[in-house]
Design a protein around this motif. Structure first.
Motif, short mmCIF file in Angstrom:
data_model
loop_
_atom_site.label_atom_id
_atom_site.label_comp_id
_atom_site.label_asym_id
_atom_site.label_seq_id
_atom_site.Cartn_x
_atom_site.Cartn_y
_atom_site.Cartn_z
N TYR A 7 0.84 -1.13 0.14
CA TYR A 7 0.03 0.09 0.18
C TYR A 7 0.77 1.12 0.06
O TYR A 7 0.57 2.18 0.79
CB TYR A 7 -0.92 0.12 1.17
N VAL A 9 2.13 4.66 -0.93
CA VAL A 9 1.60 5.78 -1.69
C VAL A 9 2.80 6.92 -1.68
O VAL A 9 3.33 7.31 -1.14
CB VAL A 9 0.56 6.60 -0.81
N GLN A 13 1.40 11.49 -5.00
CA GLN A 13 0.05 10.89 -4.68
C GLN A 13 -0.49 11.62 -3.45
O GLN A 13 -1.68 11.87 -3.15
CB GLN A 13 -0.09 9.47 -4.55
N GLU A 16 -1.21 15.15 -3.68
CA GLU A 16 -2.48 15.10 -4.56
C GLU A 16 -3.76 14.87 -3.73
O GLU A 16 -4.80 15.73 -3.89
CB GLU A 16 -2.52 14.28 -5.77
N SER A 17 -3.57 13.89 -2.87
CA SER A 17 -4.75 13.54 -2.10
C SER A 17 -5.16 14.40 -1.34
O SER A 17 -6.28 14.78 -0.76
CB SER A 17 -4.54 12.09 -1.49
N GLU A 18 -4.06 15.00 -0.54
CA GLU A 18 -4.43 16.16 0.55
C GLU A 18 -5.08 17.22 -0.08
O GLU A 18 -6.04 17.73 0.33
CB GLU A 18 -3.03 16.36 1.29
N ILE A 20 -6.74 17.56 -2.77
CA ILE A 20 -8.25 17.35 -3.39
C ILE A 20 -8.97 17.18 -2.11
O ILE A 20 -9.89 17.75 -2.14
CB ILE A 20 -8.02 16.14 -4.13
N TYR A 21 -8.74 16.57 -1.21
CA TYR A 21 -9.22 16.64 0.18
C TYR A 21 -9.67 18.10 0.72
O TYR A 21 -11.00 18.39 1.14
CB TYR A 21 -8.68 15.82 1.28
N ARG A 24 -12.52 19.62 -1.55
CA ARG A 24 -13.71 19.15 -1.29
C ARG A 24 -14.15 19.80 0.14
O ARG A 24 -15.26 20.12 0.14
CB ARG A 24 -13.65 17.67 -1.25
N ALA A 53 -10.73 17.06 -8.30
CA ALA A 53 -11.65 16.62 -7.20
C ALA A 53 -12.97 16.54 -7.72
O ALA A 53 -13.62 15.79 -6.70
CB ALA A 53 -11.37 17.78 -6.42
N SER B 242 -17.55 11.31 -2.69
CA SER B 242 -16.43 11.58 -2.77
C SER B 242 -15.87 11.81 -1.43
O SER B 242 -16.48 12.12 -0.36
CB SER B 242 -15.79 12.58 -3.57
N GLY B 243 -14.71 11.36 -1.08
CA GLY B 243 -13.73 11.46 0.15
C GLY B 243 -12.41 10.77 0.08
O GLY B 243 -12.10 10.54 -0.97
N ARG B 244 -11.98 10.73 1.22
CA ARG B 244 -10.71 10.19 1.26
C ARG B 244 -10.68 9.36 2.23
O ARG B 244 -11.20 9.16 3.48
CB ARG B 244 -9.55 11.54 2.22
N TYR B 281 -7.14 2.94 -0.93
CA TYR B 281 -6.70 2.85 0.56
C TYR B 281 -6.11 4.14 1.13
O TYR B 281 -6.05 5.13 0.20
CB TYR B 281 -5.53 1.49 0.80
N SER B 282 -6.15 4.32 2.26
CA SER B 282 -5.78 5.67 2.93
C SER B 282 -4.40 5.94 2.58
O SER B 282 -3.36 4.86 2.63
CB SER B 282 -5.64 5.24 4.57
N PRO B 283 -3.96 7.25 2.15
CA PRO B 283 -4.88 8.52 2.28
C PRO B 283 -5.68 8.66 0.98
O PRO B 283 -5.67 10.08 0.63
CB PRO B 283 -3.93 9.31 2.92
N LEU B 284 -5.80 7.86 0.13
CA LEU B 284 -6.23 8.41 -1.31
C LEU B 284 -7.57 9.01 -1.13
O LEU B 284 -8.40 8.54 -0.61
CB LEU B 284 -6.34 7.26 -2.17
N SER B 285 -7.56 9.86 -2.12
CA SER B 285 -8.81 10.84 -2.30
C SER B 285 -9.45 10.20 -3.72
O SER B 285 -9.05 10.33 -4.67
CB SER B 285 -8.81 12.45 -2.54
N VAL B 286 -10.76 9.50 -3.60
CA VAL B 286 -11.42 8.93 -4.70
C VAL B 286 -12.88 9.25 -4.59
O VAL B 286 -13.54 10.02 -3.66
CB VAL B 286 -11.15 7.36 -4.69
N SER B 287 -13.77 8.59 -5.46
CA SER B 287 -15.34 8.68 -5.19
C SER B 287 -15.66 7.32 -5.43
O SER B 287 -15.18 6.48 -6.35
CB SER B 287 -15.67 9.49 -6.53
#
Ligand code: GDP
Ligand code: MG
Lengths: 305, 415
Positions: A7, A9, A13, A16-18, A20-21, A24, A53, B242-244, B281-287
């Motif tokens: 897993y 990341v 990534q 990017e995830s942060e 996008i969070y 949102r 996002a 959507s969320g993380r 999985y954490s901490p990915l942002s997806v929908s």
């Protein structure tokens, strides 16, 4: 094949995830947020992330360009193409209009800059459009006052930052509650460095204004910066000879206070190698930050981004 | 590249800002124009030597007074790792600042002034690191130059700290390093003044310490942030939650439950702008797209049906109080947890902790700024949670004063 999953990341990534969070959260916690879009690389990356996002829906933000009127033509044409591509709404708030309406007074002399005046135009646009949050591409690694910023930065009803009295920001819980008339600035790229931004642009293949890449340009030197002599916005004095050089821009802002750097970097790979070896900060080319030791802090306290 | 987030803790003047300045300077992460600015300011203020603390003390008031007022974040990278540092000030709002820095850190550097040794503040910092479940602690014994680089002094401090820390059960690993932040000994370069010290320099340790992930990959948790409903013909039926990802692993086909409603469905697709994923999985942002049309909105949590979290209106938690006003007994606050906001009333203060002795205080139950203790809360609507020990995201919350909108407490839910 191993059956143990790691897993992993990657750093990009995670960033990017942060981001996008945060984007949102901004859409969810505020009634009418705007995304400040200057046509510089950080705001381009932010808008790119905003598209991701909310995909496949459109952006739940208005793009707001605070326009000093001193633009490189490349920035404007890039802006319009990019905005159309990502399908966003663009609002241009013009510093010239603020001056014409007597809301702001132009500085005098050949070193005059409209940088400070932007704050007036921004705050007027916020009041007129009733924006309650403005997303900015500011990064904490950029500048020492920005290193103190929160993701969700509270501003009073005059748009002012009070750095001594900020809300604590714990885990990933952002407190965007406010009283009538107050506002927020939100910085999804807080944890990105200049290098991260360039690596991400390369990874995503994001188109950029040509100004970021090496090109021939007529320039003149002032206070150690190379200012543009082609657009006519910055006026060289007699003791400031115009030279033609191989240049590029590390940041793009108002023409009159954004210095170019001598550089042969013509591709993203070249730029990344150049950034890795750089001995000067990117904002070292910005006359607006060099005005005093606390120029950025002072502008932010007045309501700047 | 790998990322390490760490925070510094210590009392005022122990040398936190100087240490960070030194790390940045000696690892060549300082740019020439930044250094010139710092030199200029140091000269103007009449310092004897360039004050590296000015590299992190970014506010004018901080530079003028030579103190850190608010948390600052700094970034640097070596070929081995990228680092995010939270430099936290040690005065008045010390608990608030340390907890803020610690909430996103994997490692804490606790500074001790070699002349002063282990003091009340040191115990507080160790206690907080433990409470926030930071598993890796570096105890940097600073200002060794002022105690003649004496091994005995270092050993004394090491022993005192170890004895206190033996009562803290979450600390997995502790490393002691004797340093001089001012002169640079053992920060990036090995000290020539302390041949008796055989261990790593601070930077080498930070670059190489193995830090297990704080993410939980077992219990699948997905707090819904926002519902994506495009108004276009092409995506007419699209409804993405959507969320993380806050824990576990989600895959298409997984049986999931939406809480608090309890409706069940299956994951149809994991959507991103770059195309569907096979797992998230954490901490990915997806929908997440579900098979069935279920009423779901922000504040709900999508979880795997075989491994549900706890849900309820009675919460037991450890809290750190930040508010200038003391906590009002039976007071009402806004509780923000994941993407959910509910009202909460303080039902009971069970005890406060005396951080020097680690004893419970049961006769003075009023929470003032910097106090830490255990409370029970009753919420206006169900909260969907895990214990903080299991999951930092679904186990943490903040309390907000509804009148001032200030964040007044940080909470960690007990199992
Ligand atoms: N002699 C000596 N002085 C130090 C050392 N580290 C920091 N100092 C001094 O201690 C004072 C407080 O340092 P500062 O970094 O501002 O402390 P902070 O409050 O923990 O951030 C400053 O005058 C520093 O120059 C050290 O290793 N040796
Ligand atoms: Mg300090």
């Amino acid at each position: 094949m191993s059956s143990i999953r790691s897993y992993h990341v990657s750093l990009l990534q995670q960033l990017e995830s942060e981001a996008i969070y945060v984007l949102r959260e901004t859409a969810a916690q505020f009634r009418n947020p705007a995304l400040l879009f200057s046509g510089g690389k950080d705001s381009i990356v932010m808008a790119w992330l905003a598209r991701k996002a909310f995909h496949p829906a459109g952006l739940p933000f208005t793009l707001l360009h605070v326009d000093t009127g001193h633009n490189f033509p490349e920035t404007l044409s890039y802006r319009d193409t990019f905005v159309e591509q990502i399908g966003a709404r663009l609002l241009v708030a013009s510093v010239q209009d603020s001056i014409d309406q007597g809301r702001a007074v132009e500085e005098r002399g050949h070193r005059a800059s409209r940088n400070k005046l932007q704050t007036v135009t921004l705050l007027d646009a916020i009041a007129e459009q009733k924006f309650d949050a403005c997303l900015g591409g500011g990064r904490r690694d950029e500048e020492k006052a920005r290193a103190k910023e929160r993701f969700f930065s509270h501003r009073n009803d005059f748009g002012q930052w009070d750095p001594k009295n900020q809300r604590p920001e714990l885990w990933n819980l952002f407190n965007g509650r406010m009283h009538q008339g107050e506002q927020f600035r939100v910085f999804p790229l807080s944890n990105w460095t200049e290098m991260d931004v360039w690596l991400y642009i390369r990874q995503e293949n994001i188109p950029l204004p040509s100004l970021y890449f090496s090109h021939q340009r007529r320039v003149f030197q002032r206070d150690g910066s190379w200012l543009d002599a082609e657009t006519g916005f910055a006026q060289p004095q007699t003791e400031e000879p115009i030279l033609e050089k191989t240049m590029r821009f590390r940041t793009i802002g108002d023409v009159t206070c954004t210095g170019a750097v001598e550089s042969p970097a013509a591709t993203l790979d070249d730029i990344i190698a150049e950034v890795a070896a750089a001995r000067q900060t990117e904002r070292g080319t910005r006359a607006d930050d060099q005005r005093s030791e606390s120029a950025m802090e002072d502008r932010k306290k007045e309501g700047y981004f | 590249m790998d990322l390490l987030r760490f925070t510094t803790a210590g009392s005022v003047d122990d040398g936190k800002s100087t240490l960070i300045g030194r790390l940045l300077y000696d690892s060549k992460s300082i740019f020439e124009d930044q250094l010139e600015a710092v030199e200029r300011f140091s000269r103007k203020r009449g310092d004897q030597h360039v004050d590296l603390a000015l590299l992190t003390d970014g506010l004018r008031a901080e530079r003028e007074q030579g103190i850190t007022i608010d948390v600052a974040y700094r970034y640097f990278a070596t070929p081995r790792r990228k680092f995010i540092i939270a430099d936290t000030p040690g005065h008045i709002q010390y608990t608030r600042n340390m907890v803020t820095g610690a909430s996103t850190a994997n490692l804490a550097i606790i500074l001790i002034d070699a002349r002063k040794g282990v003091i009340e503040q040191t115990c507080r910092h160790a206690f907080l690191a433990n409470l926030l479940r930071i598993q890796h602690v570096v105890v940097a014994v600073n200002k060794m130059d002022l105690v003649d680089f004496a091994e005995e002094r270092f050993e004394e401090i090491k022993e005192a700290f170890t004895s206190f820390a033996s009562r803290l059960d979450n600390l997995v690993e502790m490393t002691f390093i004797p340093i001089s932040a001012l002169q640079g000994d053992n920060v990036v370069d090995k000290s020539t003044q302390m041949p008796w010290y055989q261990g790593p320099t601070l930077l080498y340790h930070l670059e190489t310490v193995y830090v297990g992930t704080t993410e939980n990959h077992v219990e699948a948790r997905f707090p819904v942030q926002w519902v994506i409903r495009p108004h276009s013909d092409q995506w007419h039926d699209f409804r993405g939650f959507s969320g993380r990802v806050a824990g576990g692993v989600f895959k298409p086909g997984d049986a999931v439950t939406v809480l608090p409603s309890g409706f069940q469905s299956k994951i149809k697709e994991i959507h991103t702008a770059d195309g569907p994923l096979e797992e998230a999985y954490s901490p990915l942002s997806v929908s997440l797209l579900l098979e069935d049309e279920i009423d779901t909105s922000r504040g709900d949590m999508i979880v795997k049906s075989n491994n549900p979290p706890q849900m309820g209106q009675d919460i037991e938690a450890m809290i750190c109080w930040f508010g200038e006003k003391p906590m009002s007994p039976r007071g009402r606050y806004v509780l923000r947890h994941t993407t959910r906001e509910v009202q909460a009333v303080i039902k009971e203060v069970r005890y406060k902790v005396n951080i020097n002795t680690l004893h419970k205080i049961e006769d003075d139950l009023e929470f003032h700024m910097n106090d830490i203790g255990r409370i029970s809360l009753r919420t206006s609507a169900p909260v969907i949670y895990d214990s903080y020990a299991k999951n930092r995201i679904t186990g943490s919350f903040i309390l907000i004063d509804a009148g001032s909108n200030e964040t007044v407490a940080a909470g960690m839910i007990r199992g």
